[in-house]
Structures are given as structure tokens and as C-alpha cells.
Design a protein around this motif. Sequence first.
Motif, PDB file in Angstrom:
ATOM      1  N   GLU A 180     -21.792  52.619  15.555  1.00  0.00           N
ATOM      2  CA  GLU A 180     -21.724  51.061  15.522  1.00  0.00           C
ATOM      3  C   GLU A 180     -22.831  50.404  15.871  1.00  0.00           C
ATOM      4  O   GLU A 180     -23.866  50.973  16.485  1.00  0.00           O
ATOM      5  CB  GLU A 180     -20.652  50.621  16.174  1.00  0.00           C
ATOM      6  CG  GLU A 180     -20.775  50.922  17.819  1.00  0.00           C
ATOM      7  CD  GLU A 180     -19.592  50.473  18.602  1.00  0.00           C
ATOM      8  OE1 GLU A 180     -18.476  50.639  18.168  1.00  0.00           O
ATOM      9  OE2 GLU A 180     -19.543  50.121  19.808  1.00  0.00           O
ATOM     10  N   ALA A 181     -23.492  49.296  14.954  1.00  0.00           N
ATOM     11  CA  ALA A 181     -24.468  48.465  15.373  1.00  0.00           C
ATOM     12  C   ALA A 181     -24.374  47.559  16.256  1.00  0.00           C
ATOM     13  O   ALA A 181     -23.144  46.994  16.241  1.00  0.00           O
ATOM     14  CB  ALA A 181     -25.145  48.056  14.069  1.00  0.00           C
TER      15      ALA A 181
ATOM     16  N   LEU B 255     -28.089  51.076  17.647  1.00  0.00           N
ATOM     17  CA  LEU B 255     -27.162  52.142  17.327  1.00  0.00           C
ATOM     18  C   LEU B 255     -26.352  52.750  18.393  1.00  0.00           C
ATOM     19  O   LEU B 255     -27.051  53.325  18.981  1.00  0.00           O
ATOM     20  CB  LEU B 255     -27.699  52.887  16.198  1.00  0.00           C
ATOM     21  CG  LEU B 255     -27.956  52.410  14.805  1.00  0.00           C
ATOM     22  CD1 LEU B 255     -28.607  53.742  14.088  1.00  0.00           C
ATOM     23  CD2 LEU B 255     -26.832  51.687  13.996  1.00  0.00           C
TER      24      LEU B 255
ATOM     25  N   THR C 159     -34.905  46.572  11.848  1.00  0.00           N
ATOM     26  CA  THR C 159     -34.173  47.868  11.620  1.00  0.00           C
ATOM     27  C   THR C 159     -34.237  48.901  12.839  1.00  0.00           C
ATOM     28  O   THR C 159     -35.225  49.119  13.671  1.00  0.00           O
ATOM     29  CB  THR C 159     -34.866  48.412  10.548  1.00  0.00           C
ATOM     30  OG1 THR C 159     -34.894  47.458   9.213  1.00  0.00           O
ATOM     31  CG2 THR C 159     -34.146  49.760  10.039  1.00  0.00           C
TER      32      THR C 159
ATOM     33  N   MET D 150     -25.655  41.701  10.468  1.00  0.00           N
ATOM     34  CA  MET D 150     -25.869  42.892  10.648  1.00  0.00           C
ATOM     35  C   MET D 150     -25.367  43.622   9.544  1.00  0.00           C
ATOM     36  O   MET D 150     -24.333  43.446   8.909  1.00  0.00           O
ATOM     37  CB  MET D 150     -25.111  43.519  12.050  1.00  0.00           C
ATOM     38  CG  MET D 150     -25.492  45.038  12.026  1.00  0.00           C
ATOM     39  SD  MET D 150     -24.018  46.117  11.155  1.00  0.00           S
ATOM     40  CE  MET D 150     -22.509  45.565  11.701  1.00  0.00           C
ATOM     41  N   THR D 151     -26.180  44.760   9.035  1.00  0.00           N
ATOM     42  CA  THR D 151     -25.798  45.401   7.847  1.00  0.00           C
ATOM     43  C   THR D 151     -26.040  46.745   8.347  1.00  0.00           C
ATOM     44  O   THR D 151     -27.029  47.228   8.577  1.00  0.00           O
ATOM     45  CB  THR D 151     -26.628  45.202   6.390  1.00  0.00           C
ATOM     46  OG1 THR D 151     -26.161  43.856   6.284  1.00  0.00           O
ATOM     47  CG2 THR D 151     -25.917  45.925   5.394  1.00  0.00           C
ATOM     48  N   MET D 152     -25.005  47.675   8.001  1.00  0.00           N
ATOM     49  CA  MET D 152     -25.242  49.257   8.606  1.00  0.00           C
ATOM     50  C   MET D 152     -25.077  49.919   7.286  1.00  0.00           C
ATOM     51  O   MET D 152     -23.931  49.659   6.859  1.00  0.00           O
ATOM     52  CB  MET D 152     -24.604  49.527   9.599  1.00  0.00           C
ATOM     53  CG  MET D 152     -24.763  50.968  10.156  1.00  0.00           C
ATOM     54  SD  MET D 152     -23.888  51.567  11.711  1.00  0.00           S
ATOM     55  CE  MET D 152     -22.080  51.790  10.990  1.00  0.00           C
TER      56      MET D 152
ATOM     57  N   SER E  67     -20.656  48.850   7.063  1.00  0.00           N
ATOM     58  CA  SER E  67     -20.301  48.085   7.936  1.00  0.00           C
ATOM     59  C   SER E  67     -21.369  46.821   7.998  1.00  0.00           C
ATOM     60  O   SER E  67     -22.285  46.769   7.870  1.00  0.00           O
ATOM     61  CB  SER E  67     -20.370  48.685   9.496  1.00  0.00           C
ATOM     62  OG  SER E  67     -19.949  47.769  10.413  1.00  0.00           O
ATOM     63  N   THR E  68     -20.488  45.655   8.064  1.00  0.00           N
ATOM     64  CA  THR E  68     -21.098  44.525   8.006  1.00  0.00           C
ATOM     65  C   THR E  68     -20.817  43.548   9.307  1.00  0.00           C
ATOM     66  O   THR E  68     -19.500  43.589   9.550  1.00  0.00           O
ATOM     67  CB  THR E  68     -21.258  43.688   6.812  1.00  0.00           C
ATOM     68  OG1 THR E  68     -19.813  43.324   6.351  1.00  0.00           O
ATOM     69  CG2 THR E  68     -21.966  44.435   5.790  1.00  0.00           C
TER      70      THR E  68
ATOM     71  N   ARG F 165     -28.658  53.599   9.362  1.00  0.00           N
ATOM     72  CA  ARG F 165     -29.752  52.458   9.420  1.00  0.00           C
ATOM     73  C   ARG F 165     -28.954  51.181   9.710  1.00  0.00           C
ATOM     74  O   ARG F 165     -27.810  50.953   8.842  1.00  0.00           O
ATOM     75  CB  ARG F 165     -30.530  52.432   8.133  1.00  0.00           C
ATOM     76  CG  ARG F 165     -31.387  51.180   8.097  1.00  0.00           C
ATOM     77  CD  ARG F 165     -32.288  51.118   7.028  1.00  0.00           C
ATOM     78  NE  ARG F 165     -32.823  49.918   6.663  1.00  0.00           N
ATOM     79  CZ  ARG F 165     -34.143  49.782   6.244  1.00  0.00           C
ATOM     80  NH1 ARG F 165     -34.846  51.054   5.765  1.00  0.00           N
ATOM     81  NH2 ARG F 165     -34.720  48.578   5.982  1.00  0.00           N
ATOM     82  N   ALA F 166     -29.333  50.279  10.588  1.00  0.00           N
ATOM     83  CA  ALA F 166     -28.851  49.107  10.711  1.00  0.00           C
ATOM     84  C   ALA F 166     -29.981  48.227  10.936  1.00  0.00           C
ATOM     85  O   ALA F 166     -30.836  48.234  11.145  1.00  0.00           O
ATOM     86  CB  ALA F 166     -27.973  48.890  12.175  1.00  0.00           C
ATOM     87  N   ASP F 167     -29.791  46.834  10.012  1.00  0.00           N
ATOM     88  CA  ASP F 167     -30.704  45.767   9.942  1.00  0.00           C
ATOM     89  C   ASP F 167     -30.010  44.579  10.514  1.00  0.00           C
ATOM     90  O   ASP F 167     -28.697  44.264  10.154  1.00  0.00           O
ATOM     91  CB  ASP F 167     -30.906  45.515   8.542  1.00  0.00           C
ATOM     92  CG  ASP F 167     -31.872  46.563   7.612  1.00  0.00           C
ATOM     93  OD1 ASP F 167     -32.918  46.804   7.922  1.00  0.00           O
ATOM     94  OD2 ASP F 167     -30.988  47.523   6.884  1.00  0.00           O
TER      95      ASP F 167
END
Length: 272
Positions: free
Chosen positions: A111-112, A143, A260, A189-191, A199-200, A252-254
Motif C-alpha cells: 500500500e502507498a 510504500l 515517486t 496517490m496512484t499506485m 490503487s488510487t 510504483r506509487a506517485d
Amino acid sequence: MTSTSPHGEDAVRAAAERLLAAAETGRPCAPVRDLIGPDDLAAAYAVQRRVVDDRLARGARVVGRKIGLTSAAVQRQLGVDQPDFGVLFDDMGYAVGDVVPYRAVLQPRVEAEIAFVLGADLADGPLDRAHVHDAIDHAVAALEICGSRVADWDIRFADTVADNASSGAYVLGTVRKSLGELVPREVAMTMTIGGDVVSTGTGTACLGDPVEAVAWLARQARDLGDPLRAGQLVLSGALGPMRPVVPGDTVRADITGLGTVAIDFGFDEEGS
């Protein structure tokens, strides 16, 4: 949180031994709620303390805390309705560019979230949002690699609390922002896994505000006699649903304002 438990010391000891054996052997165990009940917080945190004490006795060092179950989406996934917390150890951290051995965390899910590093102790005073806000040195994207010693993630609230809040590992991004530069509740967040969005979420998914989540933790930690200290890391909780990973995955999560953070999962010796 209640201070006493209807479940005895023998039940707490047996639950801790079950979880420690799962961690030692790499074989997930049955839930511990048959020993301590599904929602006895005092017993569950007593088990967690035994698990943590075992790690400390083996030479691990505490570097911070994690807050779990702050996202309504994650709460729905696990069938609970309140947050929990656990301990972060020095051997849980990975850097961007590292490869996490797949078997390093049992039944990994990612999870982010936003991580915070404290610039001051949170032992005295009101420990409200304003106080905690001023005590935070900086925020960084993270993360969290959650893991469960309980087979098939068959957990209730007491199971995950006892299991050190289903902690496993974490990786931090490289962009650091003070709270004068970032408003955590306003981030998005976008993963992705393998380039696919899985996941967002937003900062408000974490108890309405990640800083409020840290304030909640600060009060809980002080009440238990182990307050948060300057220099410690706090993983504040998921901004969106956690997702399972398999060997070879790249996650990857932004997170807006924090850039990132990414990690690769390796294969074991047999390539599986």
C-alpha cells in the motif's frame, strides 16, 4: 483502549508463540483469535508486546511506528472499523533501487502512504493536530509492504494487532517536504504494479488527514508509556487499497508533492 483483558497470560503467551513460530519457519499459522478473542484489544496488544520483545531480544532496534487500518477501503477489505498500530524495526527498511526478496515478507501486500519523520518528542502537551504538525520535521512518500503471519490473511482486528499490525517492510522515496511545503490531506496517490494502475486515493482517505492519524498514534503511544520520539519514522496509513504482489513485480506509487517511490520484488533461489 482497555487496560485489562478477560483472557489470561497463558492465552497471550500461546498466541505470541504461534505468531513467532510462523515468522521463524516462514509457514503462516492459524488465527490467534481462538486464543484471545476477536476484539480484545488489551490481549491483542499484550501479544504484540511479546512479539516485539522477542525481536528486541534478538538484536532488532526500533526506528518508529506504523499506523494501520486508517483507510476505509482497507478497513472494508479486512472487516474492521478502527485503526491500529505496530512497531517498525531497523531491518524492515529498503531503499529505492533495492530488490525485496519475495520471501522476506509472508504473504506480501503493498500500500502507498505518507511517512513522517519527527523533529521533536511527542511525550507532553495536548498532542492535538497543531502540536503534532509542528513536531513533524518532514514528509516523504512510502510504500509499506504489509505481511501476515496468519494464513490466507484470515484476520480480525485482534489478529492483526497481535501480529504487530501486519507489519513487514517499507521503502521511502527520496523527496522530503516540510509541512510548510506540503498539505498531506490534499495529496493524490496512484499506485501501479507492472505499469497497471491498481490503487488510487487521496490524503483524506487516511483518517481524514494523515497528520490527524499521527496525532491519534501519539496519544495512544503516550497512554501506553512509550511515546513517540524525535527522529522516529511514522508510516501514517494507506491512501488507498493494498494489493498483493508476486515475485518479479515492480510496484510504483506517485504522490503529489512527494514524487515517486518504487520497489522490485525478487525471486527466491528456486525462481518461484
